[in-house]
Write a protein that holds these residues in place. Sequence first.
Motif, PDB file in Angstrom:
ATOM      1  N   GLU A  44       0.780  -1.177  -0.091  1.00 22.61           N
ATOM      2  CA  GLU A  44      -0.135  -0.125  -0.116  1.00 22.61           C
ATOM      3  C   GLU A  44       0.758   1.211  -0.064  1.00 22.61           C
ATOM      4  O   GLU A  44       0.478   2.224  -0.647  1.00 22.61           O
ATOM      5  N   ASP A  45       1.974   1.261   0.795  1.00 18.58           N
ATOM      6  CA  ASP A  45       2.658   2.535   1.068  1.00 18.58           C
ATOM      7  C   ASP A  45       3.555   2.510  -0.399  1.00 18.58           C
ATOM      8  O   ASP A  45       3.792   3.786  -0.872  1.00 18.58           O
ATOM      9  N   LEU A  46       4.033   1.346  -0.982  1.00 13.78           N
ATOM     10  CA  LEU A  46       4.593   1.534  -2.224  1.00 13.78           C
ATOM     11  C   LEU A  46       4.017   2.261  -3.415  1.00 13.78           C
ATOM     12  O   LEU A  46       4.370   2.943  -4.081  1.00 13.78           O
ATOM     13  N   GLN A  47       2.586   1.598  -3.619  1.00 19.59           N
ATOM     14  CA  GLN A  47       1.800   2.139  -4.432  1.00 19.59           C
ATOM     15  C   GLN A  47       1.514   3.715  -4.323  1.00 19.59           C
ATOM     16  O   GLN A  47       1.354   4.357  -5.310  1.00 19.59           O
ATOM     17  N   GLU A  48       1.217   4.039  -2.965  1.00 20.52           N
ATOM     18  CA  GLU A  48       1.074   5.689  -2.744  1.00 20.52           C
ATOM     19  C   GLU A  48       2.176   6.407  -3.242  1.00 20.52           C
ATOM     20  O   GLU A  48       2.005   7.624  -3.916  1.00 20.52           O
ATOM     21  N   THR A  49       3.356   5.685  -2.973  1.00 16.24           N
ATOM     22  CA  THR A  49       4.504   6.494  -3.283  1.00 16.24           C
ATOM     23  C   THR A  49       4.891   6.485  -4.887  1.00 16.24           C
ATOM     24  O   THR A  49       5.100   7.657  -5.181  1.00 16.24           O
ATOM     25  N   MET A  50       4.510   5.719  -5.485  1.00 14.12           N
ATOM     26  CA  MET A  50       4.797   5.724  -6.855  1.00 14.12           C
ATOM     27  C   MET A  50       3.492   6.469  -7.575  1.00 14.12           C
ATOM     28  O   MET A  50       3.890   7.349  -8.495  1.00 14.12           O
ATOM     29  N   LYS A  51       2.310   6.498  -7.055  1.00  9.64           N
ATOM     30  CA  LYS A  51       1.292   7.665  -7.467  1.00  9.64           C
ATOM     31  C   LYS A  51       1.667   8.861  -7.280  1.00  9.64           C
ATOM     32  O   LYS A  51       1.466   9.823  -7.950  1.00  9.64           O
ATOM     33  N   PHE A  53       4.902   9.945  -7.095  1.00  5.76           N
ATOM     34  CA  PHE A  53       5.828  10.481  -8.093  1.00  5.76           C
ATOM     35  C   PHE A  53       5.126  10.821  -9.462  1.00  5.76           C
ATOM     36  O   PHE A  53       5.546  11.692  -9.980  1.00  5.76           O
ATOM     37  N   SER A  54       4.238   9.884  -9.764  1.00  8.80           N
ATOM     38  CA  SER A  54       3.671  10.132 -11.155  1.00  8.80           C
ATOM     39  C   SER A  54       2.947  11.283 -11.187  1.00  8.80           C
ATOM     40  O   SER A  54       2.809  12.157 -12.189  1.00  8.80           O
ATOM     41  N   PHE A  55       2.109  11.663 -10.050  1.00  2.00           N
ATOM     42  CA  PHE A  55       1.345  13.000  -9.963  1.00  2.00           C
ATOM     43  C   PHE A  55       2.296  14.101  -9.904  1.00  2.00           C
ATOM     44  O   PHE A  55       1.926  15.105 -10.738  1.00  2.00           O
ATOM     45  N   ALA A  56       3.416  14.107  -9.333  1.00  5.06           N
ATOM     46  CA  ALA A  56       4.209  15.139  -9.140  1.00  5.06           C
ATOM     47  C   ALA A  56       4.950  15.398 -10.394  1.00  5.06           C
ATOM     48  O   ALA A  56       5.215  16.499 -10.653  1.00  5.06           O
ATOM     49  N   LEU A  57       5.393  14.568 -11.257  1.00  2.95           N
ATOM     50  CA  LEU A  57       5.925  14.478 -12.391  1.00  2.95           C
ATOM     51  C   LEU A  57       4.978  14.573 -13.654  1.00  2.95           C
ATOM     52  O   LEU A  57       5.459  15.088 -14.852  1.00  2.95           O
TER      53      LEU A  57
END
Length: 70
Positions: A44-51, A53-57
Motif C-alpha cells: 500500500e505504501d509503495l503504491q501511494e509513493t509511486m502514485k 511520483f507520477s502525480f508530481a511529475l
Amino acid sequence: MKQPARIFAFCLLALTTTLAQAEEVNVYENPQNLKVLPKNISPEDLQETMKGFSFALDTRCVTCHVGETG
C-alpha cells in the motif's frame, strides 16, 4: 445458431475470461530492485509513493518503468 458456432463462441468466451483474470497481477506485492525505498515497504505504501511520483511529475509509470500503460 448452429452447434459448432455455439461451441466456438463458448470456448472463446471462456478463454477471454480466463486471460482477463490471469492479467490481474499486483505489481506492488513483491517489489524488486528497490534502491532508495526500504526493502520491507508495504504494498500500500509503495503504491501511494509511486502514485505520488507520477502525480508530481505529471507523467505515467512507463516514463520510468518498462512496460505498457494500463
